[in-house]
Design an enzyme around this catalytic site. Structure first.
Site, PDB file in Angstrom:
ATOM      1  N   ASN A   1       0.832  -1.217   0.000  1.00 35.31           N
ATOM      2  CA  ASN A   1       0.000   0.000   0.000  1.00 35.31           C
ATOM      3  C   ASN A   1       0.859   1.257   0.000  1.00 35.31           C
ATOM      4  O   ASN A   1       0.658   2.165   0.815  1.00 35.31           O
ATOM      5  CB  ASN A   1      -0.937  -0.014   1.212  1.00 35.31           C
ATOM      6  CG  ASN A   1      -2.115   0.929   1.045  1.00 35.31           C
ATOM      7  OD1 ASN A   1      -2.703   0.982  -0.043  1.00 35.31           O
ATOM      8  ND2 ASN A   1      -2.465   1.662   2.065  1.00 35.31           N
TER       9      ASN A   1
ATOM     10  N   LYS B   1       1.267 -11.514  -2.218  1.00 36.96           N
ATOM     11  CA  LYS B   1       2.042 -10.636  -3.089  1.00 36.96           C
ATOM     12  C   LYS B   1       3.497 -10.512  -2.619  1.00 36.96           C
ATOM     13  O   LYS B   1       4.436 -10.706  -3.391  1.00 36.96           O
ATOM     14  CB  LYS B   1       1.378  -9.264  -3.155  1.00 36.96           C
ATOM     15  CG  LYS B   1       2.184  -8.193  -3.840  1.00 36.96           C
ATOM     16  CD  LYS B   1       2.399  -8.511  -5.319  1.00 36.96           C
ATOM     17  CE  LYS B   1       2.811  -7.262  -6.076  1.00 36.96           C
ATOM     18  NZ  LYS B   1       4.008  -6.642  -5.555  1.00 36.96           N
TER      19      LYS B   1
ATOM     20  N   PRO C   1       4.545 -24.891 -13.898  1.00 36.94           N
ATOM     21  CA  PRO C   1       4.682 -25.008 -15.340  1.00 36.94           C
ATOM     22  C   PRO C   1       4.289 -23.679 -15.978  1.00 36.94           C
ATOM     23  O   PRO C   1       3.394 -22.995 -15.484  1.00 36.94           O
ATOM     24  CB  PRO C   1       3.689 -26.102 -15.723  1.00 36.94           C
ATOM     25  CG  PRO C   1       3.430 -26.850 -14.467  1.00 36.94           C
ATOM     26  CD  PRO C   1       3.620 -25.871 -13.355  1.00 36.94           C
TER      27      PRO C   1
ATOM     28  N   ASP D   1       2.568 -22.764 -18.519  1.00 36.38           N
ATOM     29  CA  ASP D   1       1.178 -22.496 -18.894  1.00 36.38           C
ATOM     30  C   ASP D   1       0.296 -22.261 -17.677  1.00 36.38           C
ATOM     31  O   ASP D   1      -0.656 -21.504 -17.726  1.00 36.38           O
ATOM     32  CB  ASP D   1       0.623 -23.647 -19.747  1.00 36.38           C
ATOM     33  CG  ASP D   1       0.739 -24.988 -19.043  1.00 36.38           C
ATOM     34  OD1 ASP D   1       1.578 -25.098 -18.118  1.00 36.38           O
ATOM     35  OD2 ASP D   1       0.018 -25.911 -19.408  1.00 36.38           O
TER      36      ASP D   1
END
Length: 277
Positions: free
Chosen positions: A124, A215, A232, A234
């Site tokens: 923040n 995060k 992976p 993808d």
DNA sequence: GCCCAGGTATAAA
DNA sequence: TTTATACATGGG
């Protein structure tokens, strides 16, 4: 790729996917500053200067041994980013365009404690003020290196209390900084162990620290521990895309990995109009 | 004054 | 389990 020792440092020629301004100003690190075409950084207690022109990058005041032992990995020069870009191109055109714009970013392998503490401070918050607080943290509690200061160790910060931290004006984050420092200092958080753990286990351990959510944890995993490999390609691309195109919080990418994070972040800053759903 | 900043802890639904 | 709000501080 051509690496050679010159009179006052190291010369890098024809290093693909390496742009200093993209790498240092993309928000992954907070202690590199541009002053008149040169970047000055404080890394691992050492003050270093770099510059770039055409296809040559100079690292001043670094020996070949130091480069091979530390800086090669710091700049992630063993990773083929072009190959990653080719993979991304097959997956998604928007992502690939983001990659094209940010192909000069190298994911820096930074000190895990410094990364943890820095991204706790980042929550923040905005980048100029993040840098200001980190500068203040270093000048108050770090060791003097010439004109600069090292990043204070977790052990040093662990000896402080909230009042001691008040000069750095980190606000509600101070208690989180102390909790993280104590857990690192007493080895409750052991980066040696985390780097060998699975990404999921490492993330869960980091999130036991007060003030560390998904995060911050992912930033530590990525920039401090270089844990990209567990997901992976993808899978994390999909997660990044899902998170990015959900309206709730485009900055919360969830459990992904960060090359795409960086690409998308830059893409969003320069192409926000294209991202409207 | 008001809003926001590379989020997270906490309480309430 | 999901959703809303406070949080310290400073700049626009």
């Amino acid at each position: 790729m051509n690496i050679s020792e010159i009179r006052n440092g190291i010369s890098l020629k024809n290093i693909p996917n390496f742009d200093l301004s993209q790498t240092f100003d993309c928000g992954q690190c907070f202690r590199w500053e541009k002053i008149k075409n040169k970047y000055h950084g404080i890394v691992q207690g050492k003050s270093v200067t770099m510059c770039q022109n055409e296809n040559e990058i100079l690292i001043e005041n670094v020996s070949l041994t130091e480069f091979e032992n530390f800086w090669f990995d710091y700049f992630d020069l063993g990773t083929d980013y072009k190959k990653i870009g080719e993979h991304i191109a097959k997956i998604n055109p928007v992502l690939f365009e983001a990659y094209q714009q940010c192909r000069g970013i190298r994911i820096l392998k930074q000190d895990p404690w410094e990364t943890l503490c820095s991204f706790i401070i980042s929550q923040n918050n905005n980048i100029p003020r993040i840098k200001k607080i980190i500068f203040s943290l270093c000048s108050n509690f770090g060791d003097k290196i010439g004109e600069n200061f090292s990043f204070p160790s977790a052990g040093k910060i662990a000896t402080l209390n909230l009042d001691d931290l008040s000069p750095i004006k980190s606000g509600f984050r101070s208690k989180y900084i102390l909790d993280s420092a104590r857990k690192v200092a007493n080895k409750e958080i052991n980066f040696e162990i985390l780097s060998n753990a699975t990404t999921e286990n490492a993330r869960n351990s980091l999130m036991n620290i007060k003030g560390v959510g998904p995060k911050v944890a992912d930033c530590v995993l990525l920039y401090g521990l270089h844990k990209l490999e567990a997901f992976p390609m993808d899978v994390w691309i999909k997660r990044v895309m899902d998170a990015f195109f959900s309206k709730e919080s485009p900055k919360m990418f969830g459990p992904y990995a960060g090359i795409a994070q960086q690409y998308l972040y830059h893409y969003s800053r320069t192409n926000s109009e294209k991202l409207e759903i």
